[in-house]
Design a protein around this motif. Structure first.
Motif, PDB file in Angstrom:
ATOM      1  N   GLU A  87       0.654  -0.966  -0.082  1.00  0.00           N
ATOM      2  CA  GLU A  87       0.064   0.000   0.104  1.00  0.00           C
ATOM      3  C   GLU A  87       0.994   1.112  -0.140  1.00  0.00           C
ATOM      4  O   GLU A  87       0.560   2.142  -0.589  1.00  0.00           O
ATOM      5  N   GLN A  88       1.921   1.373   0.819  1.00  0.00           N
ATOM      6  CA  GLN A  88       2.760   2.357   0.907  1.00  0.00           C
ATOM      7  C   GLN A  88       3.636   2.656  -0.401  1.00  0.00           C
ATOM      8  O   GLN A  88       3.570   3.728  -1.004  1.00  0.00           O
ATOM      9  N   GLU A  89       3.723   1.671  -1.337  1.00  0.00           N
ATOM     10  CA  GLU A  89       4.408   1.754  -2.446  1.00  0.00           C
ATOM     11  C   GLU A  89       3.373   2.294  -3.646  1.00  0.00           C
ATOM     12  O   GLU A  89       3.828   3.033  -4.376  1.00  0.00           O
ATOM     13  N   VAL A  90       2.201   1.928  -3.593  1.00  0.00           N
ATOM     14  CA  VAL A  90       1.413   2.463  -4.431  1.00  0.00           C
ATOM     15  C   VAL A  90       0.910   3.991  -4.227  1.00  0.00           C
ATOM     16  O   VAL A  90       1.108   4.509  -5.159  1.00  0.00           O
ATOM     17  N   ARG A  91       1.009   4.219  -2.987  1.00  0.00           N
ATOM     18  CA  ARG A  91       0.712   5.790  -2.635  1.00  0.00           C
ATOM     19  C   ARG A  91       1.788   6.512  -3.105  1.00  0.00           C
ATOM     20  O   ARG A  91       1.882   7.628  -3.628  1.00  0.00           O
ATOM     21  N   GLU A  92       3.222   6.113  -2.957  1.00  0.00           N
ATOM     22  CA  GLU A  92       4.514   6.942  -3.197  1.00  0.00           C
ATOM     23  C   GLU A  92       4.586   6.988  -4.669  1.00  0.00           C
ATOM     24  O   GLU A  92       4.702   7.817  -5.426  1.00  0.00           O
ATOM     25  N   GLU A  93       4.177   5.892  -5.613  1.00  0.00           N
ATOM     26  CA  GLU A  93       4.575   5.693  -7.016  1.00  0.00           C
ATOM     27  C   GLU A  93       3.563   6.234  -7.858  1.00  0.00           C
ATOM     28  O   GLU A  93       3.724   6.679  -8.944  1.00  0.00           O
ATOM     29  N   THR A  94       2.216   6.561  -7.325  1.00  0.00           N
ATOM     30  CA  THR A  94       1.020   7.043  -7.828  1.00  0.00           C
ATOM     31  C   THR A  94       0.276   8.199  -7.408  1.00  0.00           C
ATOM     32  O   THR A  94      -0.351   9.111  -8.189  1.00  0.00           O
ATOM     33  N   GLY A  95       0.917   8.632  -6.009  1.00  0.00           N
ATOM     34  CA  GLY A  95       0.101   9.773  -5.397  1.00  0.00           C
ATOM     35  C   GLY A  95      -1.325   9.657  -5.330  1.00  0.00           C
ATOM     36  O   GLY A  95      -1.941  10.642  -4.693  1.00  0.00           O
ATOM     37  N   LEU A  96      -1.859   8.411  -5.434  1.00  0.00           N
ATOM     38  CA  LEU A  96      -3.150   8.084  -5.092  1.00  0.00           C
ATOM     39  C   LEU A  96      -3.506   8.363  -3.545  1.00  0.00           C
ATOM     40  O   LEU A  96      -2.721   7.957  -2.503  1.00  0.00           O
ATOM     41  N   SER A  97      -4.504   9.337  -3.354  1.00  0.00           N
ATOM     42  CA  SER A  97      -4.874   9.362  -1.876  1.00  0.00           C
ATOM     43  C   SER A  97      -5.643   8.333  -1.219  1.00  0.00           C
ATOM     44  O   SER A  97      -5.945   8.255  -0.200  1.00  0.00           O
ATOM     45  N   ASP A  98      -6.560   7.827  -2.049  1.00  0.00           N
ATOM     46  CA  ASP A  98      -7.373   6.594  -1.485  1.00  0.00           C
ATOM     47  C   ASP A  98      -7.356   5.332  -2.257  1.00  0.00           C
ATOM     48  O   ASP A  98      -7.771   5.274  -3.229  1.00  0.00           O
ATOM     49  N   VAL A  99      -6.566   4.625  -1.588  1.00  0.00           N
ATOM     50  CA  VAL A  99      -6.490   3.090  -2.134  1.00  0.00           C
ATOM     51  C   VAL A  99      -6.606   2.060  -1.023  1.00  0.00           C
ATOM     52  O   VAL A  99      -6.255   2.460   0.093  1.00  0.00           O
ATOM     53  N   HIS A 100      -7.308   1.007  -1.301  1.00  0.00           N
ATOM     54  CA  HIS A 100      -7.387   0.121   0.096  1.00  0.00           C
ATOM     55  C   HIS A 100      -7.300  -1.143  -0.783  1.00  0.00           C
ATOM     56  O   HIS A 100      -7.613  -1.588  -1.689  1.00  0.00           O
ATOM     57  N   PRO A 101      -6.871  -2.308   0.339  1.00  0.00           N
ATOM     58  CA  PRO A 101      -6.763  -3.727  -0.002  1.00  0.00           C
ATOM     59  C   PRO A 101      -8.412  -4.187  -0.220  1.00  0.00           C
ATOM     60  O   PRO A 101      -9.083  -3.713   0.638  1.00  0.00           O
ATOM     61  N   VAL A 102      -8.538  -4.893  -1.041  1.00  0.00           N
ATOM     62  CA  VAL A 102      -9.737  -5.711  -1.294  1.00  0.00           C
ATOM     63  C   VAL A 102      -9.886  -6.757  -0.107  1.00  0.00           C
ATOM     64  O   VAL A 102     -10.812  -7.074   0.260  1.00  0.00           O
TER      65      VAL A 102
END
Length: 189
Positions: A87-102
């Motif tokens: 999750e940290q990598e997704v936020r860092e690599e994309t700037g997504l503010s709202d991402v969560h595990p299914v």
């Protein structure tokens, strides 16, 4: 060890996952240090297959090092919670503010070969990524941005177009199609 228990509970989807599960368990039970890049032969990585809520699109980044569209993720670098790391990598690599595990369950397992390469002016020998993949969800309407030291673009693609955009043969032939096919049970969640 928590990761060993999670891998033991993982139900392989195909022969590749079954073989890689057994080898991952063998390596982790050996007592070696795999959470750090200090082990130059093999180390743990955490990846994210980020899909839209309707499961029709996947988020990819154009990875500078591999010169290809690729999934998101990175080295464990000492983090023992690989779901959190993904999750940290997704936020860092994309700037997504709202991402969560299914789900907090492991979505996929892979042992991936990495050819020798130059990174930031230093040679990195060929090695293995002991990869744990998690399924994430995000809204394609949210803004994304690249992380210039790792990727030059970030974009959503229809599932099969994401496969076609990759220039890495093993990922195009085996990994990304598998991740797309495994989405079926998650279509109603």
């Amino acid at each position: 060890m928590e990761l060993i228990r999670k891998i033991e509970a993982f139900v392989p989807w195909n022969d590749q996952e079954a073989q890689d599960k057994e080898e991952l368990l063998r390596l982790l039970r050996s007592g070696g240090e795999f959470y750090s890049r200090e082990n130059p032969t093999a180390h743990l990585t955490a990846s994210a297959w980020v899909v839209s809520p309707d499961r029709q699109k996947v988020l990819m980044a154009y990875h500078n090092l591999y010169d290809s569209w690729a999934w998101l993720g990175g080295h464990a670098d000492g983090e023992r919670n690989l779901l959190l790391k993904a999750e940290q990598e997704v936020r860092e690599e994309t700037g997504l503010s709202d991402v969560h595990p299914v789900s907090d369950r492991i979505y996929s397992l892979e042992i991936l070969t990495v050819n020798g390469h130059e990174k930031r002016g230093q040679y990195v020998s060929s090695h293995l990524h002991l990869n744990v993949t998690y399924l994430f969800e995000a809204d394609p309407a949210l803004p994304v941005r690249s992380k210039p030291d790792e990727n030059s673009r970030v974009a959503w693609f229809p599932l099969w177009e994401a496969v076609e955009r990759s220039t890495e043969p093993w990922f195009r032939e085996r990994i990304y199609p598998k991740l797309n096919r495994k989405l079926s049970p998650f279509l109603s969640e």
